[in-house]
Design an enzyme around this catalytic site. Structure first.
Site, short mmCIF file in Angstrom:
data_model
loop_
_atom_site.label_atom_id
_atom_site.label_comp_id
_atom_site.label_asym_id
_atom_site.label_seq_id
_atom_site.Cartn_x
_atom_site.Cartn_y
_atom_site.Cartn_z
N CYS A 99 0.81 -1.23 0.00
CA CYS A 99 0.00 0.00 0.00
C CYS A 99 0.84 1.28 0.00
O CYS A 99 0.51 2.25 -0.69
CB CYS A 99 -0.96 0.00 1.18
SG CYS A 99 -0.20 -0.40 2.78
N HIS A 196 -2.31 6.95 3.75
CA HIS A 196 -0.89 6.94 4.08
C HIS A 196 -0.25 8.24 3.60
O HIS A 196 -0.33 8.59 2.42
CB HIS A 196 -0.18 5.77 3.39
CG HIS A 196 -0.51 4.43 3.97
ND1 HIS A 196 -1.27 4.25 5.10
CD2 HIS A 196 -0.15 3.16 3.56
CE1 HIS A 196 -1.37 2.96 5.37
NE2 HIS A 196 -0.70 2.28 4.44
#
Length: 304
Positions: A99, A196
């Site tokens: 990710c 993120h």
């Protein structure tokens, strides 16, 4: 989950992961834990299914595309070799990246394509708790806290970037990861639900572009999935923000329905050439959304 299971999915019977039970399927999406994904995904591949995996097991296999679908769909050229090696007509495996890797490689790809090879990249990640899966990080560990370790995450980023930004060999039988780029990653778990954030420092191998040239390059970046009209491809792959305090997870993680990367704080770096902050939705472009767009791309290219 933030929503109840949709009514049209609520009564679907969960079956064993046996290829014999999925004869009517064209595409297999795997979000399995790595402890079981390897054998199961290979069984479906060998049974002539197209497998799109979010697991790590085959990401670094030389003949498997590690594909961020807004970055390196040219690696789909490996599929013919996969099929030939196994005598298959339809089966293949495509994986999407870790990710945090998925967000980082998007601006790096834009810069590499426009200005030539990169020499060094240092990245520090601030990763959301949803990236740890369910049930995730214990509340007493993450509330009022930052955990400066995500086990195995740093080497994933450092290896995956080289494969994704590299090419494939002349026979289209294996990937050819970059050998001159050096990547160093430091990963932290932070008390954010989704999104993120990554702080990157980049050095070019050649004469560095100006900050304005970098901003223009990122704004103008496009990918093949867009030109093919893939449904999930974002209208704008990279959103460049001039706001001094952006990107922020709550404000920017859903850019492009979660399929875009937001880049801000683009400025000169006194050690390397440029530094910036990026944000990627870790469960969309960083996970399920990438697998879906990978499958849409395969369909557009006549691979399904």
């Amino acid at each position: 989950m933030s929503e109840l299971l949709p009514a049209d999915a609520r009564d679907i019977v969960v079956k064993a992961c046996d290829p014999a039970l999925f004869a009517g399927c064209d595409v297999i999406f795997s979000g399995l834990d790595a402890s079981v994904a390897g054998d199961i995904e290979r069984a479906f591949f060998e049974a002539n299914f197209a497998v799109f995996s979010n697991a790590k097991n085959y990401r670094m296999a030389p003949n498997v595309p590690l594909c961020v679908p807004v970055v390196n769909t040219d690696h789909y050229a490996l599929i013919a070799g996969q099929r030939a090696a196994m005598g298959l007509t339809k089966g293949f495996i495509v994986t999407n990246s870790n990710c945090s890797t998925s967000g980082l490689v998007v601006p790096l790809k834009a810069l590499q394509d426009k200005f030539g090879p990169l020499k060094r990249v240092v990245v520090t990640t601030l990763q959301a708790i949803s990236g740890a899966g369910y049930p995730g990080v214990a509340s007493l560990d993450i509330l009022d806290n930052i955990v400066p370790l995500i086990s195995g995450e740093e080497p994933k980023i450092e290896e995956e970037v080289l494969k994704i930004l590299g090419g494939i060999n002349a026979s289209a039988s294996a990937c050819a990861p970059l050998t001159d780029l050096r990547v160093s990653a430091t990963c932290n778990r932070v008390p954010v639900v989704d999104g993120h954030t990554e702080c990157a420092n980049v050095e070019f191998a050649g004469t560095p572009p100006s900050i304005d040239e970098i901003k223009q390059c990122l704004r103008e970046y496009t990918c093949e999935a867009q030109s093919l009209g893939c449904y999930s491809a974002p209208a704008q792959v990279i959103h460049v923000t001039e706001d001094e305090d952006r990107p922020q997870p709550r404000l920017d993680r859903n850019a492009g329905e979660g399929m875009s990367v937001t880049v801000g704080r683009i400025r000169p770096c006194p050690v390397f050439h440029v530094k910036f902050t990026l944000l990627v939705h870790n469960t969309v472009l960083g996970a399920a959304g990438a697998s879906i767009l990978n499958a849409e791309y395969a369909a557009k290219k006549g691979l399904l």
